[in-house]
Scaffold this motif. Structure first.
Motif, PDB file in Angstrom:
ATOM      1  N   ARG A 100       0.824  -1.200   0.000  1.00  0.00           N
ATOM      2  CA  ARG A 100       0.000   0.000   0.000  1.00  0.00           C
ATOM      3  C   ARG A 100       0.866   1.261   0.000  1.00  0.00           C
ATOM      4  NH1 ARG A 100      -5.752   0.468   0.867  1.00  0.00           N
ATOM      5  NH2 ARG A 100      -6.025  -1.219   2.333  1.00  0.00           N
ATOM      6  N   VAL A 101       1.895   1.261   0.831  1.00  0.00           N
ATOM      7  CA  VAL A 101       2.736   2.465   0.907  1.00  0.00           C
ATOM      8  C   VAL A 101       3.484   2.677  -0.410  1.00  0.00           C
ATOM      9  CG1 VAL A 101       4.759   3.465   2.019  1.00  0.00           C
ATOM     10  CG2 VAL A 101       2.943   2.461   3.398  1.00  0.00           C
ATOM     11  N   LEU A 102       4.080   1.622  -0.917  1.00  0.00           N
ATOM     12  CA  LEU A 102       4.867   1.801  -2.148  1.00  0.00           C
ATOM     13  C   LEU A 102       3.985   2.225  -3.316  1.00  0.00           C
ATOM     14  CD1 LEU A 102       7.521  -1.061  -2.086  1.00  0.00           C
ATOM     15  CD2 LEU A 102       7.780   1.331  -1.499  1.00  0.00           C
ATOM     16  N   PHE A 103       2.839   1.577  -3.471  1.00  0.00           N
ATOM     17  CA  PHE A 103       2.013   1.882  -4.642  1.00  0.00           C
ATOM     18  C   PHE A 103       1.266   3.204  -4.475  1.00  0.00           C
ATOM     19  CE2 PHE A 103       2.836  -2.486  -5.698  1.00  0.00           C
ATOM     20  CZ  PHE A 103       2.880  -2.465  -7.083  1.00  0.00           C
ATOM     21  N   ASP A 104       0.753   3.464  -3.236  1.00  0.00           N
ATOM     22  CA  ASP A 104      -0.086   4.653  -3.063  1.00  0.00           C
ATOM     23  C   ASP A 104       0.743   5.914  -2.835  1.00  0.00           C
ATOM     24  OD1 ASP A 104      -2.189   3.092  -3.455  1.00  0.00           O
ATOM     25  OD2 ASP A 104      -3.123   3.333  -1.477  1.00  0.00           O
ATOM     26  N   VAL A 105       1.813   5.791  -2.038  1.00  0.00           N
ATOM     27  CA  VAL A 105       2.590   6.984  -1.706  1.00  0.00           C
ATOM     28  C   VAL A 105       3.726   7.198  -2.694  1.00  0.00           C
ATOM     29  CG1 VAL A 105       3.992   8.123   0.042  1.00  0.00           C
ATOM     30  CG2 VAL A 105       2.012   6.752   0.710  1.00  0.00           C
ATOM     31  N   PHE A 106       4.498   6.153  -2.909  1.00  0.00           N
ATOM     32  CA  PHE A 106       5.701   6.302  -3.712  1.00  0.00           C
ATOM     33  C   PHE A 106       5.519   5.776  -5.131  1.00  0.00           C
ATOM     34  CE2 PHE A 106       7.192   6.090   0.713  1.00  0.00           C
ATOM     35  CZ  PHE A 106       7.836   7.320   0.786  1.00  0.00           C
ATOM     36  N   GLY A 107       4.286   5.801  -5.596  1.00  0.00           N
ATOM     37  CA  GLY A 107       4.011   5.306  -6.946  1.00  0.00           C
ATOM     38  C   GLY A 107       4.894   5.976  -7.987  1.00  0.00           C
ATOM     39  N   GLY A 108       5.190   7.269  -7.763  1.00  0.00           N
ATOM     40  CA  GLY A 108       6.024   7.995  -8.729  1.00  0.00           C
ATOM     41  C   GLY A 108       7.478   7.579  -8.686  1.00  0.00           C
ATOM     42  N   LEU A 109       7.860   6.907  -7.620  1.00  0.00           N
ATOM     43  CA  LEU A 109       9.264   6.494  -7.487  1.00  0.00           C
ATOM     44  C   LEU A 109       9.438   5.011  -7.785  1.00  0.00           C
ATOM     45  CD1 LEU A 109      10.176   8.407  -4.229  1.00  0.00           C
ATOM     46  CD2 LEU A 109      11.122   8.807  -6.482  1.00  0.00           C
ATOM     47  N   GLN A 110       8.529   4.462  -8.589  1.00  0.00           N
ATOM     48  CA  GLN A 110       8.545   3.020  -8.823  1.00  0.00           C
ATOM     49  C   GLN A 110       9.896   2.528  -9.323  1.00  0.00           C
ATOM     50  OE1 GLN A 110       7.846   1.312 -12.293  1.00  0.00           O
ATOM     51  NE2 GLN A 110       8.622  -0.446 -11.164  1.00  0.00           N
ATOM     52  N   MET A 111      10.477   3.290 -10.267  1.00  0.00           N
ATOM     53  CA  MET A 111      11.813   2.940 -10.783  1.00  0.00           C
ATOM     54  C   MET A 111      12.804   2.756  -9.637  1.00  0.00           C
ATOM     55  SD  MET A 111      12.842   2.921 -14.062  1.00  0.00           S
ATOM     56  CE  MET A 111      14.289   3.973 -14.233  1.00  0.00           C
ATOM     57  N   GLN A 112      12.769   3.747  -8.741  1.00  0.00           N
ATOM     58  CA  GLN A 112      13.755   3.740  -7.661  1.00  0.00           C
ATOM     59  C   GLN A 112      13.558   2.553  -6.722  1.00  0.00           C
ATOM     60  OE1 GLN A 112      12.508   6.325  -9.061  1.00  0.00           O
ATOM     61  NE2 GLN A 112      13.822   8.139  -8.941  1.00  0.00           N
ATOM     62  N   TRP A 113      12.301   2.361  -6.299  1.00  0.00           N
ATOM     63  CA  TRP A 113      12.156   1.244  -5.356  1.00  0.00           C
ATOM     64  C   TRP A 113      12.360  -0.107  -6.002  1.00  0.00           C
ATOM     65  CZ3 TRP A 113       7.578  -1.350  -6.435  1.00  0.00           C
ATOM     66  CH2 TRP A 113       6.416  -0.630  -6.706  1.00  0.00           C
ATOM     67  N   SER A 114      12.100  -0.179  -7.288  1.00  0.00           N
ATOM     68  CA  SER A 114      12.422  -1.448  -7.965  1.00  0.00           C
ATOM     69  C   SER A 114      13.923  -1.694  -7.923  1.00  0.00           C
ATOM     70  CB  SER A 114      11.956  -1.407  -9.416  1.00  0.00           C
ATOM     71  OG  SER A 114      10.568  -1.613  -9.470  1.00  0.00           O
ATOM     72  N   ILE A 115      14.694  -0.622  -8.145  1.00  0.00           N
ATOM     73  CA  ILE A 115      16.144  -0.786  -8.151  1.00  0.00           C
ATOM     74  C   ILE A 115      16.673  -1.151  -6.767  1.00  0.00           C
ATOM     75  CG2 ILE A 115      18.261   0.584  -8.315  1.00  0.00           C
ATOM     76  CD1 ILE A 115      16.944   1.833 -10.821  1.00  0.00           C
ATOM     77  N   ILE A 116      16.050  -0.576  -5.720  1.00  0.00           N
ATOM     78  CA  ILE A 116      16.481  -0.927  -4.364  1.00  0.00           C
ATOM     79  C   ILE A 116      16.100  -2.375  -4.042  1.00  0.00           C
ATOM     80  CG2 ILE A 116      16.136  -0.451  -1.910  1.00  0.00           C
ATOM     81  CD1 ILE A 116      15.585   2.458  -2.678  1.00  0.00           C
ATOM     82  N   LEU A 117      14.887  -2.751  -4.420  1.00  0.00           N
ATOM     83  CA  LEU A 117      14.366  -4.047  -3.970  1.00  0.00           C
ATOM     84  C   LEU A 117      14.909  -5.230  -4.762  1.00  0.00           C
ATOM     85  CD1 LEU A 117      10.643  -3.160  -3.215  1.00  0.00           C
ATOM     86  CD2 LEU A 117      12.479  -3.603  -1.597  1.00  0.00           C
ATOM     87  N   GLU A 118      15.304  -4.985  -6.013  1.00  0.00           N
ATOM     88  CA  GLU A 118      15.749  -6.119  -6.830  1.00  0.00           C
ATOM     89  C   GLU A 118      16.943  -6.848  -6.188  1.00  0.00           C
ATOM     90  OE1 GLU A 118      15.937  -5.417 -10.974  1.00  0.00           O
ATOM     91  OE2 GLU A 118      16.559  -7.465 -11.410  1.00  0.00           O
ATOM     92  N   PRO A 119      18.042  -6.134  -5.835  1.00  0.00           N
ATOM     93  CA  PRO A 119      19.143  -6.855  -5.179  1.00  0.00           C
ATOM     94  C   PRO A 119      18.730  -7.441  -3.839  1.00  0.00           C
ATOM     95  CG  PRO A 119      19.582  -4.494  -5.249  1.00  0.00           C
ATOM     96  CD  PRO A 119      18.379  -4.722  -6.078  1.00  0.00           C
ATOM     97  N   LEU A 120      17.811  -6.755  -3.128  1.00  0.00           N
ATOM     98  CA  LEU A 120      17.373  -7.309  -1.843  1.00  0.00           C
ATOM     99  C   LEU A 120      16.649  -8.632  -2.064  1.00  0.00           C
ATOM    100  CD1 LEU A 120      16.057  -4.314   0.300  1.00  0.00           C
ATOM    101  CD2 LEU A 120      18.329  -5.313   0.169  1.00  0.00           C
TER     102      LEU A 120
END
Lengths: 644, 478
Positions: B258-278
């Protein structure tokens, strides 16, 4: 859709027997399986009637996974081709199931036997009813797996366990090609549905694939890969080696494999894919030549074998060769017609030989499959003798018996086929001569003359019980009359009913011959059948010393044939042993010893020391965990800063 | 009116709280502790039924000044929580008797924890979210240490508590930063403020995003925030471990989604890059370390870490369809994991932990049914068709391939193959080894019901995957 029950009933029987067989059902397993398969048969007949009335059923019962153009669906197609196969598979299976009640009576694994047998039939029914290549592949592999279970049914006997493995491994070679073919179909057509693939076949016709620097027609490659699978499953050269060994399984299993549920799969598959094969002359010629050569090759081996089941096994390979020959010259319906008639007389031959073996076994005879130790069984087992004669008349192509109609159709189509046609016809006619010879040889050695075992044994030989002889009679009826659905038009204008019935799927064979040609072909096939019989009659009934003389005279040839052209030995020397040696040295020695052992022992020991190291930091203190967390968060922050 | 509406929409949660409180009272009144389980289950059923009726009559939307949402998204996760809770209670009955754990306290804590999770899934405000998270966390801390005489249990609780507090600090810091930037704690208002004030690219936004990921990553045990998990899972009583590895984990994913999609939806590129190696790290750490475990609870703890990594792939993809596959995966993982733990719980008896791999030697000879169940769960955890585990992985991998993350899928599939080793080793022990001694099972009717339910669901989802997938899809897209 009630026809979904056709494969479902045997599956349910399998489940019940495998789950409850050991504890509860035990020697009543046939009460589960026999009604199930008879139910399938009744439904198959009703499906056949439905198709005959002009309905073609093609529905997806259930979509398991759908993803873009790829879907895994359970869907059935019941068209004339499937309808014929359903009748063959379920009717033969029903009789074999009943026969097994008597044959397997008292076996420790009785419930297991019926469970696997039901699963075998289920797999084959899925194979013939599939409406897409994936389900076909599922059935294809499941049939292979069941054959492994059943050939190695008496797994405590080493030869049986080995034969089971051999069947499975040899089939893997063919299946590998088949699997690649299915993948290539998906890559080419973007779908695995029959209707889509066959409908778009002509679009792909001209396309080529670059294959190691050569441009190969895509369709040709697909067909050849699919045919690889057929070669394995239908025991054609050079993958025929598993079938003769497969008789290590109980005799009803041999009958099932040879007549209904396994070897016919390859023939069916090629016929099913006829819209693809039609577009590739290369593939068609390959099919025809492999079939023709196998027909004569296997027949020569059968001439000199002494094991009663082995003779019949090679005869199956030879007859399958005929079917592929027919498919290869474009006479698909003739191939399926022969499949259908062959199923009855071959099941009969196997079950009747099983009756002989059963009787000898119970009389205490030890070499119960060796024909050289039989003889004179005619008076002890009159029923078995008579059905054996009927089956032999049929397989050798004596007019008015069913084998005559289908074999003649194949010979005629080969004769008319251009190119290699005449040559293939010659091979087939020669094979027919040999077929007649070895079939009658089998009869004379087994039933005529004097019993060549001890008197005490002879005293104990009795005819088999009713549960065995009744299926034999029913099969004999099929073996004699099944062919009357395909009378050549020269005798009766609307005689070729099966050809007409299959025509919507398989089309009409090309080419029309003159009456003279047709009569010539028929005359030749009758002639060779009689000639084969006459030679056998002379050698084994009149001048019984002749076989030994000939054997001595042509010893090298006899040895070559008796040892099946040394193909097993050849494979053993060139493939099996080098492979074993290589795996010993490379895999056991190097890979297993160094790499795998290294990884398996090394990784955990590395991790163990790693985690020991971690544990030292952690002794009761969780702050190190918090530290790792904080460092992790910092690393991410740092990474994002630098990434910017 | 609006108060009444609020009360109606949160009535399932209120009913659960009521049940938990009455269980605490009943504990003094009832002598037979089995009754408590029945009463608890009844209360849960009533709450779940009320929730179901609310969905059926078409109730939807926000309440409590927009802090709480009654939507398909929350309801999907609530179904996971209800199921986890019920299965845990069913599996606990016998265990509590063996370990002499106070039943009323135990059940009410489980229910309080579940209420926390439900609030997390439904929260549309960062403070409400934090409230739910702490309610869940505090209850589970106590649950982990509920065997007061057991040092391992105490240690687990303490570690979990301190590290949990540490992760809460990250979360609060993230909330503070966002509030400082936008002046709101409401998810939608934050999102529109970030957009209108063009703050999406601000380093502070990025920092808060990383803090959120750290805090949620702790809850779902992502590497490198996972280190508490094996110790706590091993030390906690087994039913609690089962509960923790399914419920709170799903709740963590719920808030993360909910937080990632609703709040940081505009930063999807960024959180994908952070989460992929994790995701890769999590799968690798979980699978590799599980290889060397001989304690089955610890093995399942590492397996649970690895599975969180697989589920994370659906978020890495960054598409709604990807998150649907994650929801699908979480439901499947919950069921098969509860099943596997259920068998482990049955091996526990007075003075015998039944947690070592050796204890499973020859189980099939003595207890064919329990072994067959374990076999199905192990196959499912490995991802072998036709079990649900295969379906879960298949849809995650498929969405990842469509989104172009081919290398991620290859790596994940390879580790999936590695995982076959430690799952199938259990099967090997059960079926191929000779039994060492007498093995008796602590069977009970309730555990039997739970296991039967789990195994049926694993197979039904395996054969009819579209039922669950469509449910997840409809829940997500409303």
């Amino acid at each position: 859709m009630k026809y979904a029950l056709i494969p479902l009933l045997p599956l349910i029987a399998f489940m019940i027997n495998i789950l409850f067989g050991r504890r509860y059902i035990k020697d009543k397993a046939h009460w589960v399986s026999v009604p199930a398969v008879i139910g399938s048969f009744i439904l198959a007949v009703s499906a056949f009637m439905d198709v005959k009335a002009g309905n073609v059923i093609n529905i997806d019962i259930y979509n398991w996974i759908a993803s873009g153009s790829f879907k895994v669906a359970i869907g059935f197609l019941i068209d004339p081709l499937t309808a014929v196969m359903l009748i063959v598979v379920t009717s033969i299976s029903s009789l074999i199931f009943i026969y097994s009640i008597g044959y397997m009576h008292g076996d420790g694994g009785y419930y297991r036997f019926y469970a696997y047998l039901s699963l075998f039939v289920f797999s084959m029914l899925i194979l013939v009813m599939a409406n897409n290549f994936l389900l076909l592949y599922f059935g294809w592999e499941a049939v292979g797996l069941c054959s492994y279970f059943l050939i190695g049914f008496w797994f405590h006997k080493k030869s049986a366990a080995d034969a089971g493995k051999k069947a499975f491994i040899v089939n893997r070679f063919g299946d590998f090609g088949f699997g690649l073919g299915v993948i290539l179909i998906f890559l080419t057509f973007g779908s695995l549905e029959y209707t889509h693939v066959f409908g778009h076949a002509s679009v792909i016709a001209g396309k080529t694939i670059n294959f190691f620097g050569y441009d190969v027609g895509t369709i040709t490659l697909i067909c050849l890969l699919l045919f690889c699978g057929a070669v394995g499953k239908s025991a054609q050269l050079p993958l025929h080696v598993w079938l003769p060994d497969a008789m290590e399984g109980p005799t009803p299993v041999s009958a099932l494999i040879h007549a209904a549920t396994m070897v016919t799969a390859g023939v069916f598959m090629v016929a099913r894919c006829n819209p693809l094969f039609d577009l590739s002359p290369v593939a068609m010629n390959t099919v025809a030549v492999v079939g023709g050569v196998t027909a004569i090759f296997a027949a020569t081996i059968a001439l000199v074998q002494n094991d009663i089941k082995r003779v019949i096994a090679y005869s199956t390979i030879s007859q399958l060769g005929y079917m592929f020959l027919a498919l290869g010259v474009g006479a698909y319906s003739a191939g399926i017609f022969h499949l259908y008639t062959h199923a009855y007389f071959k099941a009969l031959l196997f079950l009747a030989s099983g009756s002989v073996i059963h009787a000898l076994h119970h009389a205490g005879h030890h070499d119960e499959q060796n024909m050289q130790k039989m003889g004179g069984l005619k008076k002890h087992m009159p029923t078995t003798y008579i059905v054996f004669i009927l089956a032999t008349l049929s397989i050798t192509g004596i007019p008015l018996f069913s084998g005559f109609f289908s074999k003649d159709e194949i010979l005629y189509r080969a004769f008319l086929g251009g190119g290699l046609g005449k040559f293939l016809w010659f091979l087939a006619a020669l094979a027919a001569l040999m077929t007649a010879f070895y079939s009658w040889r089998l009869i004379y050695l087994t039933f005529h003359g004097k019993f060549r075992g001890s008197d005490e044994h002879e005293h104990h030989i009795h005819e088999s019980p009713k549960v065995i002889t009744i299926p034999l009679w029913l099969l004999a009826f099929g073996a004699v009359f099944a062919g009357y659905v395909g009378i050549p038009p020269i005798f009766y204008e609307h005689g070729d009913r099966i050809g007409e019935f299959l025509a919507p799927v398989l089309g009409h064979p090309l080419g029309h011959g003159t009456h003279a040609e047709e009569i010539f072909v028929i005359a030749v096939s009758i002639l060779v059948a009689l000639a084969g019989w006459f030679i056998a009659y002379t050698m084994y009934l009149k001048k019984t010393e002749l076989p030994q003389k000939l054997e001595a005279r042509f010893q090298p040839l006899h040895k070559l044939l008796f040892n099946k052209y040394y193909i097993d030995e050849l494979y053993s020397k060139t493939l099996v042993q080098p492979m074993l040696r290589a795996s010993d040295k490379i895999f056991l020695g190097f890979f297993d010893g160094r790499i795998i052992e290294g990884v398996v022992n090394g990784v955990p020991s590395f991790i163990a020391s790693f985690s020991r190291g971690l544990r030292r930091i952690q002794t009761g203190v969780f702050s190190s965990y918090a530290l790792v967390m904080a460092i992790g968060a910092l690393c991410i922050i740092a990474a994002m800063v630098f990434w910017k | 009116m609006s108060h009444l509406r609020s009360m109606i929409l949160i009535s399932p949660e209120l009913l659960l709280v009521l049940t938990a409180l009455s269980l605490l009272l009943l504990d003094f009144l009832v002598r037979r502790k089995g009754t408590l389980a029945v009463a608890g289950a009844a209360g849960i059923f009533i709450s779940a039924y009320v929730n179901y009726r609310l969905i059926k009559v078409g109730m939807t939307g926000g309440t409590i000044q927009g802090m709480f949402a009654f939507d398909g998204y929350a309801n999907f996760f609530k179904l996971i929580f209800y199921t986890t809770l019920l299965l845990t209670i069913l599996l606990s009955v016998k265990y509590l008797a063996i370990e002499k754990i106070s039943a009323g306290e135990y059940y009410s804590l489980l229910i309080f924890s579940t209420v926390g999770m439900m609030i997390m899934a439904a929260a549309t405000d960062l403070l409400m979210l934090y409230l739910g998270l702490e309610l869940m966390a505090l209850s589970t801390y106590i649950l982990a240490g509920i065997v007061r005489g057991d040092r391992r249990s105490n240690e687990a609780a303490l570690k979990y508590f301190f590290l949990g507090a540490f992760s809460s600090a990250f979360l609060l810091y993230g909330i503070t930063l966002v509030y400082g930037l936008t002046g709101s704690t409401n998810l939608r208002e934050i999102a529109s403020a970030l957009h209108s004030l063009k703050l999406a690219e601000s380093p502070i936004t990025m920092l808060s995003l990383i803090f959120f990921i750290t805090a949620f990553g702790f809850k779902i045990a992502l590497a490198p925030f996972h280190m508490w998990a094996p110790d706590v899972y091993e030390g906690a009583p087994t039913p609690v471990t089962a509960f923790m590895s399914a419920g709170p984990k799903a709740a963590g994913f719920a808030v993360m989604g909910r937080v990632l999609f609703d709040v940081f939806g505009g930063l999807q590129m960024q959180w994908s890059i952070i989460l992929e190696p994790l995701a890769i790290l999590t799968i690798a750490v979980g699978s590799i370390i599980a290889l060397s475990q001989t304690n089955i609870k610890r093995m399942l703890a590492y397996s649970s870490i690895a599975h969180a990594g697989y589920a994370l792939i659906g978020i890495v993809i960054g598409t709604p369809e990807g998150f649907v596959s994650t929801m699908n995966y979480l439901m499947i993982y919950m069921i098969m994991n509860m099943g596997a733990f259920g068998v482990v719980i049955m091996l526990k008896r007075e003075g015998f932990s039944g947690e070592n791999l050796e204890d499973y030697a020859g189980l099939a000879k003595r207890h064919p049914v329990a072994s067959a169940l374990m076999l199905v769960f192990m196959f499912s955890l490995t991802g072998i068709p036709p079990t649900a585990g295969f379906i879960g992985k298949f849809y995650i991998f498929m969405e990842a391939v469509y989104a172009g993350h081919i290398y991620l899928v290859i790596i994940a599939a390879l580790f999936s193959a590695v995982s076959a080793f430690f799952y199938l080793r259990v099967v090997m022990y059960m079926y191929m080894k000779e039994p060492a001694g007498d093995i008796s099972l602590s069977t009970s009717k309730t555990a039997g019901i739970a296991l039967a339910f789990a195994v049926i669901m694993v197979l039904v989802i395996g054969v009819f995957p579209s039922l669950l997938l469509n449910f997840a899809r409809n829940s997500f897209f409303g």
